[in-house]
Design an enzyme around this catalytic site. Structure first.
Site, mmCIF file in Angstrom:
data_model
loop_
_atom_site.group_PDB
_atom_site.id
_atom_site.type_symbol
_atom_site.label_atom_id
_atom_site.label_comp_id
_atom_site.label_asym_id
_atom_site.label_seq_id
_atom_site.Cartn_x
_atom_site.Cartn_y
_atom_site.Cartn_z
ATOM 1 C CE LYS A 145 -5.325 -7.243 1.301
ATOM 2 N NZ LYS A 145 -5.569 -7.817 2.643
ATOM 3 C CE1 TYR A 181 -3.679 -2.527 0.851
ATOM 4 C CE2 TYR A 181 -2.146 -3.312 2.509
ATOM 5 C CZ TYR A 181 -3.297 -3.486 1.762
ATOM 6 O OH TYR A 181 -4.056 -4.607 1.941
#
EC number: 2.2.1.10
Length: 265
Positions: free
Chosen positions: A177, A146
């Site tokens: 992810k 992220y």
């Protein structure tokens, strides 16, 4: 690809369509006792009953969630941690090893890094070292990447998300992810720049079940490989049926309206 890694990946990713439903349950270290994860054995059992491909948790919870019966489900042991009590909450540190994952019966291990954090270099170092150990042990690696830091204006910006995904791929992850960028076109650009499966995060709690299902449906249309969604799944009031609905979309190509009927809405 080594046979050991291939065998383990097939317990997480469907070999026919290359897609997966992963339910992260690692929230307790960050937030404490989280609704939906108080009884871990019940939570894992519900995910398995719904048809999740894998659950993800810290090493200490494996003993609290192992079931001697019921439908099988893949296990991903998470190696990163930080707490909401720390002023450096976005700096993740390693709290486990690949070897510990093997001892706990993991099919995969995962690492979380936040690009843009002042301690980004430490997390990148950790990811590189874990990737090396995974290669040595033929263990699949999921990288949660992220953008979270003082200079990050929008964590969902397509270019930023694409950068996150690319970092995961280039440093050795077998599954990446990242957040969903919000539309099919921009997310397809994220996926196209990766040579490994890309799954989407769930993020904060969503207002409606339709919103969850639409996000998953659209991410697949963009070429995504499925989901790694936690709170929007295990805190849902009909979580077993929601997982069944997600499975109908991810593995059976159902549309959103069909999936809503599975949930009972």
């Amino acid at each position: 690809m080594y046979l050991g890694k291939k065998v383990r990946l097939e317990r997480i990713i469907n070999r026919e369509n290359g897609r997966t439903i992963i339910v992260p349950m690692d929230h307790g270290v960050t937030l404490g006792a989280v609704e939906g994860l108080i009884d871990m054995r019940e939570a894992v059992n519900d995910m398995a009953m719904g048809g999740a491909d894998a659950v993800l948790m810290h090493k200490g919870l494996v003993r609290c969630s192992h079931r001697n019966a019921g439908k099988d489900v893949g296990l991903i042991v998470h190696l990163s941690a930080s707490t909401a009590l720390s002023p450096c909450g976005n700096t993740k540190t390693l709290v486990g090893t690949v070897e510990e994952g093997i001892k706990h019966g993991a099919d995969c291990v995962s690492v979380h890094i936040n690009l843009g954090d002042p301690n980004e270099r430490l997390m990148l170092t950790d990811l590189g070292r874990v990737a090396e150990a995974c290669d040595n042990w033929h263990m699949p690696l999921l990288a949660m990447v992220y953008a979270r830091g003082p200079q990050v204006k929008n964590s969902y910006d397509p270019e930023v998300v694409a950068h996150c995904a690319r970092v995961g791929v280039e440093l050795g992850a077998d599954i990446v992810k990242v957040p969903y960028t919000g539309d099919i076109e921009s997310f397809s650009d994220v996926v196209s720049a990766c040579c490994v499966p890309v799954v989407i995060a769930g993020g904060e709690r969503m207002e409606s079940t339709r919103q969850i299902l639409e996000m998953v449906h659209d991410s697949l249309k963009a070429g995504g490989a499925g989901i790694s969604v936690g709170r929007n799944v295990f805190q849902h009031p009909s979580r077993v049926n929601l997982v069944k609905a997600l499975r109908s979309i991810v593995h059976e190509d159902a549309d959103v309206d069909q999936a809503l009927k599975v949930v009972g809405e």
